[in-house]
Design a protein around this motif. Structure first.
Motif, mmCIF file in Angstrom:
data_model
loop_
_atom_site.group_PDB
_atom_site.id
_atom_site.type_symbol
_atom_site.label_atom_id
_atom_site.label_comp_id
_atom_site.label_asym_id
_atom_site.label_seq_id
_atom_site.Cartn_x
_atom_site.Cartn_y
_atom_site.Cartn_z
ATOM 1 N N LEU A 46 0.942 -1.138 0.050
ATOM 2 C CA LEU A 46 0.028 -0.046 0.078
ATOM 3 C C LEU A 46 0.911 1.408 0.005
ATOM 4 O O LEU A 46 0.337 2.283 -0.736
ATOM 5 C CB LEU A 46 -0.822 0.032 1.196
ATOM 6 N N GLU A 47 2.190 1.144 0.466
ATOM 7 C CA GLU A 47 2.748 2.138 0.604
ATOM 8 C C GLU A 47 3.545 2.624 -0.493
ATOM 9 O O GLU A 47 4.287 3.612 -0.783
ATOM 10 C CB GLU A 47 4.097 2.136 1.813
ATOM 11 N N THR A 48 3.705 1.385 -1.410
ATOM 12 C CA THR A 48 4.619 1.531 -2.656
ATOM 13 C C THR A 48 3.692 1.760 -3.933
ATOM 14 O O THR A 48 4.222 2.068 -5.122
ATOM 15 C CB THR A 48 5.686 0.710 -2.925
ATOM 16 N N HIS A 49 2.519 1.183 -3.742
ATOM 17 C CA HIS A 49 1.668 1.304 -4.998
ATOM 18 C C HIS A 49 0.348 1.988 -4.724
ATOM 19 O O HIS A 49 -0.115 2.118 -3.605
ATOM 20 C CB HIS A 49 1.164 -0.250 -5.316
ATOM 21 N N TRP A 50 -0.187 2.497 -5.908
ATOM 22 C CA TRP A 50 -1.424 3.174 -5.778
ATOM 23 C C TRP A 50 -2.770 2.099 -6.040
ATOM 24 O O TRP A 50 -3.043 1.561 -7.122
ATOM 25 C CB TRP A 50 -1.625 4.237 -7.227
ATOM 26 N N ILE A 51 -3.121 1.822 -4.935
ATOM 27 C CA ILE A 51 -4.070 0.666 -4.774
ATOM 28 C C ILE A 51 -5.650 1.426 -4.626
ATOM 29 O O ILE A 51 -5.898 2.213 -4.042
ATOM 30 C CB ILE A 51 -4.049 -0.159 -3.565
ATOM 31 N N GLN A 52 -6.543 0.896 -5.635
ATOM 32 C CA GLN A 52 -7.887 1.123 -5.567
ATOM 33 C C GLN A 52 -8.632 0.478 -4.825
ATOM 34 O O GLN A 52 -9.804 0.937 -4.103
ATOM 35 C CB GLN A 52 -8.483 1.217 -6.948
ATOM 36 N N ALA A 53 -8.676 -0.908 -4.448
ATOM 37 C CA ALA A 53 -9.393 -1.861 -3.867
ATOM 38 C C ALA A 53 -8.598 -2.788 -3.243
ATOM 39 O O ALA A 53 -7.812 -3.301 -3.684
ATOM 40 C CB ALA A 53 -10.671 -2.060 -4.880
ATOM 41 N N ILE A 54 -9.183 -3.406 -2.185
ATOM 42 C CA ILE A 54 -8.468 -4.458 -1.404
ATOM 43 C C ILE A 54 -9.447 -5.522 -1.195
ATOM 44 O O ILE A 54 -10.515 -5.335 -0.722
ATOM 45 C CB ILE A 54 -7.854 -3.973 0.096
ATOM 46 N N PHE A 55 -8.897 -6.929 -1.570
ATOM 47 C CA PHE A 55 -10.014 -7.741 -1.422
ATOM 48 C C PHE A 55 -9.166 -8.768 -0.094
ATOM 49 O O PHE A 55 -7.984 -9.248 -0.334
ATOM 50 C CB PHE A 55 -10.034 -8.791 -2.440
ATOM 51 N N CYS A 56 -9.703 -8.623 1.073
ATOM 52 C CA CYS A 56 -8.883 -9.249 2.439
ATOM 53 C C CYS A 56 -9.587 -10.285 2.911
ATOM 54 O O CYS A 56 -10.831 -10.151 3.218
ATOM 55 C CB CYS A 56 -8.593 -8.167 3.291
ATOM 56 N N ILE A 102 -16.461 -1.555 5.574
ATOM 57 C CA ILE A 102 -16.185 -2.151 4.037
ATOM 58 C C ILE A 102 -17.284 -1.742 3.038
ATOM 59 O O ILE A 102 -18.566 -1.627 3.229
ATOM 60 C CB ILE A 102 -16.366 -3.819 4.561
ATOM 61 N N TYR A 103 -16.897 -2.269 1.950
ATOM 62 C CA TYR A 103 -17.737 -1.813 0.780
ATOM 63 C C TYR A 103 -18.764 -3.207 0.494
ATOM 64 O O TYR A 103 -19.849 -2.894 0.216
ATOM 65 C CB TYR A 103 -17.112 -1.557 -0.336
ATOM 66 N N HIS A 104 -18.183 -4.495 0.471
ATOM 67 C CA HIS A 104 -18.898 -5.536 0.098
ATOM 68 C C HIS A 104 -18.158 -6.824 0.986
ATOM 69 O O HIS A 104 -17.076 -6.707 1.463
ATOM 70 C CB HIS A 104 -18.667 -5.816 -1.218
ATOM 71 N N TYR A 105 -19.129 -7.653 0.934
ATOM 72 C CA TYR A 105 -18.679 -9.063 1.920
ATOM 73 C C TYR A 105 -19.028 -10.123 0.938
ATOM 74 O O TYR A 105 -20.035 -10.385 0.305
ATOM 75 C CB TYR A 105 -19.889 -9.095 3.014
ATOM 76 N N ALA A 122 -16.308 -1.862 -7.094
ATOM 77 C CA ALA A 122 -15.361 -0.979 -6.203
ATOM 78 C C ALA A 122 -14.421 -0.134 -6.796
ATOM 79 O O ALA A 122 -14.293 0.928 -6.252
ATOM 80 C CB ALA A 122 -14.523 -2.237 -5.524
ATOM 81 N N THR A 123 -13.810 -0.479 -7.915
ATOM 82 C CA THR A 123 -12.853 0.436 -8.619
ATOM 83 C C THR A 123 -13.407 1.694 -9.180
ATOM 84 O O THR A 123 -13.117 2.760 -9.297
ATOM 85 C CB THR A 123 -12.032 -0.241 -9.775
ATOM 86 N N HIS A 124 -14.875 1.489 -9.657
ATOM 87 C CA HIS A 124 -15.477 2.339 -10.239
ATOM 88 C C HIS A 124 -16.074 3.396 -8.994
ATOM 89 O O HIS A 124 -15.927 4.648 -9.139
ATOM 90 C CB HIS A 124 -16.860 1.720 -10.635
ATOM 91 N N LEU A 125 -16.347 3.013 -7.793
ATOM 92 C CA LEU A 125 -16.726 3.696 -6.698
ATOM 93 C C LEU A 125 -15.209 4.671 -6.290
ATOM 94 O O LEU A 125 -15.501 5.805 -6.098
ATOM 95 C CB LEU A 125 -16.980 2.839 -5.629
ATOM 96 N N PHE A 126 -14.138 4.167 -6.313
ATOM 97 C CA PHE A 126 -13.115 4.764 -6.032
ATOM 98 C C PHE A 126 -12.687 5.967 -7.063
ATOM 99 O O PHE A 126 -12.518 6.996 -6.682
ATOM 100 C CB PHE A 126 -11.805 3.827 -6.136
#
Length: 505
Positions: A46-56, A102-105, A122-126
């Motif tokens: 996250l510190e080195t890349h421009w992330i739009q969404a995380i699936f964790c 969270i945005y989605h489950y 998710a990326t569209h929302l971002f």
């Protein structure tokens, strides 16, 4: 295929390598995918890349997905967060929503189409969040700029409609009217502007508005003479949906739109007695009811009215309510017609020519002396509007820099012949030195054949219709013309009886 660097980036966080790789393989169809197997690696990504969404994944050793996404929410709030889990405990879902936002489950086993759809959303929302932030920033920065532009535009409009900006000569009879108007403008009282058609009554009304304390409000004008009663009431006071046939939606009236500003009622002398009553109520109470409702609406407007009629004469004739007249005419201004201020003609003609040249992209140095002489001799029944139309006609037709008399309309090129004086028996009186006979000897010695013939025809028409006492049927029979043909020729040459001697219908 689109360049990978231009595609949205997604981070997949899962402590099971095989599960993370399967999810990444599906997502790589449309996204740039990064994989992390624990929270520490995910932070570095996250510190080195421009992330739009995380699936964790929810269940990870050391730190749950909910706790990690709550940390992401605090440090990188714009990233859209999605939980992936094989467990469906309601407590975990509630914690994820409240703590991590969270945005989605997504539950395991997931379907590839479901995973891709969630990622796209998710990326569209971002992207929408970023656009919203950008637009909000632009609006904050643009607000002072827009306010400055609005103030400058308002100053330009105010300058255009000042009393000093009304074009006239230094010795014009209009000067007294403008001085009077400037005094009354600052007082919030109704003003009645009287004058013939085309004299500039609306221009005077706008000058009154921009010289008043309501200059920052709206100036709303309505031509009362051009609208039938049933439509005029709707136009002024508005209506509700279904109030009449064709009322498909609610509509605000012009009175409501002018709230805090000025309402200009042009041709007020043409409204019917029935509508005079409705208008009087509004002027007395400052309130009205839109058509189709019992709701009472208050409006704070200054009313300016204009008419080409003599309203005092209309009151005496019973065609205009006396109480309405005094409501409208707390102060009355009269704009003299152009024929009573010939010194304005030269100044106005020059100004209107310059204005027409700018608007239509033409060039003209001015008028020939003959044109200005004809301008000064004409009585201008249409006033400034007629002068404006005449100049525009000349500019359209000209092929030279100087506008000559050949470009004028027949009404100005062939001045209206003097109507012969009649004896008590209806016969033309003998010519006198002050009243020369209309013979061919008095025709101009220059001009084309058609122009000279037109002059003869105009004089024959004037003599005949005067001898017939302005009886058009008798005149048409004598000259072998139809009534329509006679009317057309009279209009062409501008032959009308003197207003004081106009025959009764």
């Amino acid at each position: 295929m689109a360049d990978v660097d231009t595609r949205p980036s997604i981070l997949v966080v899962d402590d099971e390598p095989r599960s993370a790789e399967v999810m990444a393989r599906v997502l790589r169809e449309s996204f740039d995918v990064h994989i992390a197997h624990n929270a520490d690696t995910a932070r570095e990504c996250l510190e080195t890349h421009w992330i739009q969404a995380i699936f964790c994944d929810q269940r990870m050793p050391g730190l749950t997905g909910t706790r990690f996404l709550a940390e992401v929410r605090n440090r990188w709030p714009d990233i859209v967060r999605v939980i992936v889990t094989g467990y469906t405990e309601s407590e975990d879902m509630i914690d994820a929503i409240n703590e991590a936002g969270i945005y989605h489950y997504i539950t395991k086993p997931w379907h590839p189409d479901q995973l891709l759809l969630t990622a796209r959303n998710a990326t569209h929302l971002f992207a929408m969040q970023r656009d919203h932030e950008r637009l909000s920033l632009e609006l904050r920065l643009a607000s002072p700029i827009a306010e400055g532009r609005l103030l400058r535009q308002r100053e330009r409009v105010r300058g255009r409609y000042q009393f000093d900006s009304i074009i006239r000569a230094t010795t014009s009879p209009l000067n007294d009217t403008c001085k009077q108007a400037a005094k009354v403008a600052v007082f919030d009282i109704p003003v009645l502007i009287q004058g013939e058609t085309g004299t500039g009554k609306e221009l005077m009304a706008r000058a009154l508005h921009y010289a008043s304390q309501r200059d920052s409000g709206t100036f709303v004008a309505v031509n009362c003479g051009a609208i039938p009663d049933e439509l005029l009431e709707s136009e002024l006071f508005g209506h509700r949906k279904g109030a009449f046939t064709g009322a498909h939606a609610n509509r605000r009236g012009l009175v409501e739109e002018a709230d805090g500003g000025t309402l200009f009622l042009d041709e007020i002398g043409d409204i019917s007695p029935a509508f005079q009553v409705k208008l009087l109520r509004f002027l007395q109470e400052g309130e009205f009811r839109p058509l189709g409702t019992n709701e009472t609406i208050h409006a704070n407007v200054r009313v300016l009215a204009a008419t080409h009629r003599d309203l005092q004469e209309e009151v005496r004739a019973g065609r205009f309510r006396e109480d309405l007249y005094y409501r409208l005419a707390a102060m009355a201004l009269t704009i003299p017609p152009l024929r009573e201020r010939p010194e304005d003609i030269r100044v106005l003609a020059t100004h209107l020519l310059d204005e027409a040249c700018q608007r239509h992209g033409r060039r003209a140095r001015g008028f020939s002396p003959d044109v200005m002489a004809l301008f000064m001799r004409h009585d201008w029944p249409g006033n400034v509007r007629e002068l404006q139309n005449e100049i525009l006609r000349m500019l359209v037709l000209t092929e030279n820099d100087t506008l000559g008399p050949d470009l004028l309309s027949p009404t100005l090129r062939f001045p209206r012949p003097a109507v012969p004086r009649l004896t008590p028996h209806g016969a033309p009186m003998a010519p006198t030195p002050e009243s020369p006979s209309d013979t061919a000897d008095n025709l101009p010695e220059d001009g084309s054949m058609q122009e000279r013939l037109d002059m003869v025809e105009a004089r024959i028409l004037a003599q005949t219709i005067a001898r017939c006492g302005w009886n058009k049927s008798l005149t048409a029979r004598e000259l072998g013309l139809s009534r329509v043909g006679l009317r057309a020729k009279l209009e062409r040459y501008g032959i009308v009886p003197d207003a004081a001697k106009r025959p009764h219908p």
